[in-house]
Design a protein around this motif. Structure first.
Motif, PDB file in Angstrom:
ATOM      1  N   ARG A  29     -60.062  99.066 -10.853  1.00  0.00           N
ATOM      2  CA  ARG A  29     -59.552 101.080 -10.825  1.00  0.00           C
ATOM      3  C   ARG A  29     -58.343 101.875 -11.400  1.00  0.00           C
ATOM      4  O   ARG A  29     -57.363 101.365 -12.277  1.00  0.00           O
ATOM      5  CB  ARG A  29     -58.739 100.794  -9.063  1.00  0.00           C
ATOM      6  N   ALA A  30     -58.397 103.222 -11.127  1.00  0.00           N
ATOM      7  CA  ALA A  30     -57.666 103.557 -12.754  1.00  0.00           C
ATOM      8  C   ALA A  30     -57.881 105.285 -12.049  1.00  0.00           C
ATOM      9  O   ALA A  30     -58.851 105.724 -11.622  1.00  0.00           O
ATOM     10  CB  ALA A  30     -58.435 103.986 -13.954  1.00  0.00           C
ATOM     11  N   ILE A  32     -56.560 109.594 -12.653  1.00  0.00           N
ATOM     12  CA  ILE A  32     -55.915 110.719 -13.197  1.00  0.00           C
ATOM     13  C   ILE A  32     -54.996 111.243 -12.410  1.00  0.00           C
ATOM     14  O   ILE A  32     -55.211 112.053 -11.328  1.00  0.00           O
ATOM     15  CB  ILE A  32     -57.257 111.827 -13.014  1.00  0.00           C
ATOM     16  N   ASP A  36     -51.697 114.079 -16.181  1.00  0.00           N
ATOM     17  CA  ASP A  36     -52.545 113.960 -17.198  1.00  0.00           C
ATOM     18  C   ASP A  36     -53.520 115.618 -17.693  1.00  0.00           C
ATOM     19  O   ASP A  36     -54.160 115.606 -18.949  1.00  0.00           O
ATOM     20  CB  ASP A  36     -54.284 113.432 -17.331  1.00  0.00           C
ATOM     21  N   ARG A  51     -55.351 108.155 -26.175  1.00  0.00           N
ATOM     22  CA  ARG A  51     -55.665 107.046 -25.200  1.00  0.00           C
ATOM     23  C   ARG A  51     -54.783 107.491 -24.202  1.00  0.00           C
ATOM     24  O   ARG A  51     -53.797 107.617 -24.025  1.00  0.00           O
ATOM     25  CB  ARG A  51     -55.038 105.297 -25.775  1.00  0.00           C
ATOM     26  N   GLY A  53     -53.860 107.962 -19.882  1.00  0.00           N
ATOM     27  CA  GLY A  53     -54.284 106.807 -18.677  1.00  0.00           C
ATOM     28  C   GLY A  53     -53.205 106.097 -18.245  1.00  0.00           C
ATOM     29  O   GLY A  53     -52.628 105.161 -19.423  1.00  0.00           O
ATOM     30  N   GLU A  55     -52.510 105.151 -14.389  1.00  0.00           N
ATOM     31  CA  GLU A  55     -52.166 104.917 -13.909  1.00  0.00           C
ATOM     32  C   GLU A  55     -53.391 103.571 -13.425  1.00  0.00           C
ATOM     33  O   GLU A  55     -55.041 104.066 -13.369  1.00  0.00           O
ATOM     34  CB  GLU A  55     -52.071 105.960 -12.556  1.00  0.00           C
ATOM     35  N   PHE A  56     -53.206 102.540 -13.327  1.00  0.00           N
ATOM     36  CA  PHE A  56     -54.255 101.159 -13.061  1.00  0.00           C
ATOM     37  C   PHE A  56     -54.370 100.112 -12.185  1.00  0.00           C
ATOM     38  O   PHE A  56     -52.357  99.655 -11.892  1.00  0.00           O
ATOM     39  CB  PHE A  56     -54.705 100.830 -14.089  1.00  0.00           C
ATOM     40  N   GLN A 113     -57.458 103.750 -19.002  1.00  0.00           N
ATOM     41  CA  GLN A 113     -58.578 105.211 -19.209  1.00  0.00           C
ATOM     42  C   GLN A 113     -58.859 103.733 -19.930  1.00  0.00           C
ATOM     43  O   GLN A 113     -60.520 104.350 -20.220  1.00  0.00           O
ATOM     44  CB  GLN A 113     -58.516 106.467 -18.837  1.00  0.00           C
TER      45      GLN A 113
END
Length: 248
Positions: A29-30, A32, A36, A51, A53, A55-56, A113
């Motif tokens: 799961r990721a 935004i 960002d 690159r 992202g 938050e994961f 991400q």
């Protein structure tokens, strides 16, 4: 992201262990983040791209020999920066200033991400979750990677506790999580300063007791009215005085 508004899906080298303190996490799961949107609106053109992202949530695929707190197969949540958890700043709860930490997507570290991420300083960064990757809570648990932790940290920094009154300035995602955190910490009165009807409805559901939609001096006056004119000073908040009023 190659420039403002130019987002592409590209193949990159597979994530792999570099240091013995690393872990490789397969992202399940990721999210935004609002931050960002800053490069999305203003990033200068880049030949290599950046690159994205930070938050994961994911499953550990491999861990270095020095990693002690997780193993392959564990479901973990990653906060928005990586840190060793042991330096002077980490011990003070300031992991964003870690002497040996950094940010995803920079200095050869993967972005969140993507399909997999090499996470440096895995023991100080990743937190094992007591659920499986198919748990129904997964969409909500993603908030622990950034926004909920930010709201909770703000509440702790404001010394929110049982019986206190709290003013949360702003009805965005962090503000709404601040409302949740304030109620969990026992605040008796939670005042939200916001003007968006859909967010205000959520705030009330989360435990906000009062809404202030005015702005500027009018908002300050309204908060004074709701708190009987009591306003904390920096010294009273920092010294842990017996004042029952707090700002968040």
């Amino acid at each position: 992201m190659h420039s403002a508004g130019d987002v592409r899906v590209e193949d990159v080298p597979d994530a792999g262990l570099v240091e013995e303190t690393d872990a490789v996490v397969r992202v399940t799961r990721a999210a935004i983040c609002g931050s960002d949107l800053w490069p999305y609106k203003s990033m200068e053109p880049s030949e290599t791209g950046r690159r994205m992202g930070h938050e994961f949530i994911g499953v550990v695929e491999a861990a270095g020999s020095d990693v002690r707190t997780m193993k392959a197969g564990d479901l973990v949540v990653a906060p928005f920066v990586w840190s060793d958890g042991t330096c002077v700043f980490c011990r003070a709860g300031l992991q964003t200033s870690c002497l040996h930490g950094g940010r995803y997507g920079f200095d050869g570290v993967d972005g969140g991400q993507g399909e997999a991420v090499r996470v440096p300083q895995a023991d100080g960064t990743l937190v094992v979750l007591p659920v499986g990757p198919d748990d129904a809570l997964m969409p909500s648990l993603v908030t622990l990677t950034d926004v909920m932790g930010t709201g909770h940290h703000a509440a702790l920094a404001a010394r929110v506790g049982p019986g206190r009154a709290v003013a949360v300035v702003g009805d965005g995602a962090v503000g709404l999580c601040g409302v949740i955190a304030a109620r969990r910490l026992g605040a008796e009165q939670v005042i939200l300063l916001g003007r968006h009807s859909d967010r205000i409805a959520l705030a009330r559901e989360f435990g906000a007791t009062d809404i202030v939609s005015e702005r500027g001096d009018e908002a300050v006056e309204r908060v004074h009215e709701l708190t009987d004119g009591l306003v904390p000073t920096p010294s009273s908040s920092a010294s842990g005085s017996s004042s029952r009023r707090s700002r968040l």
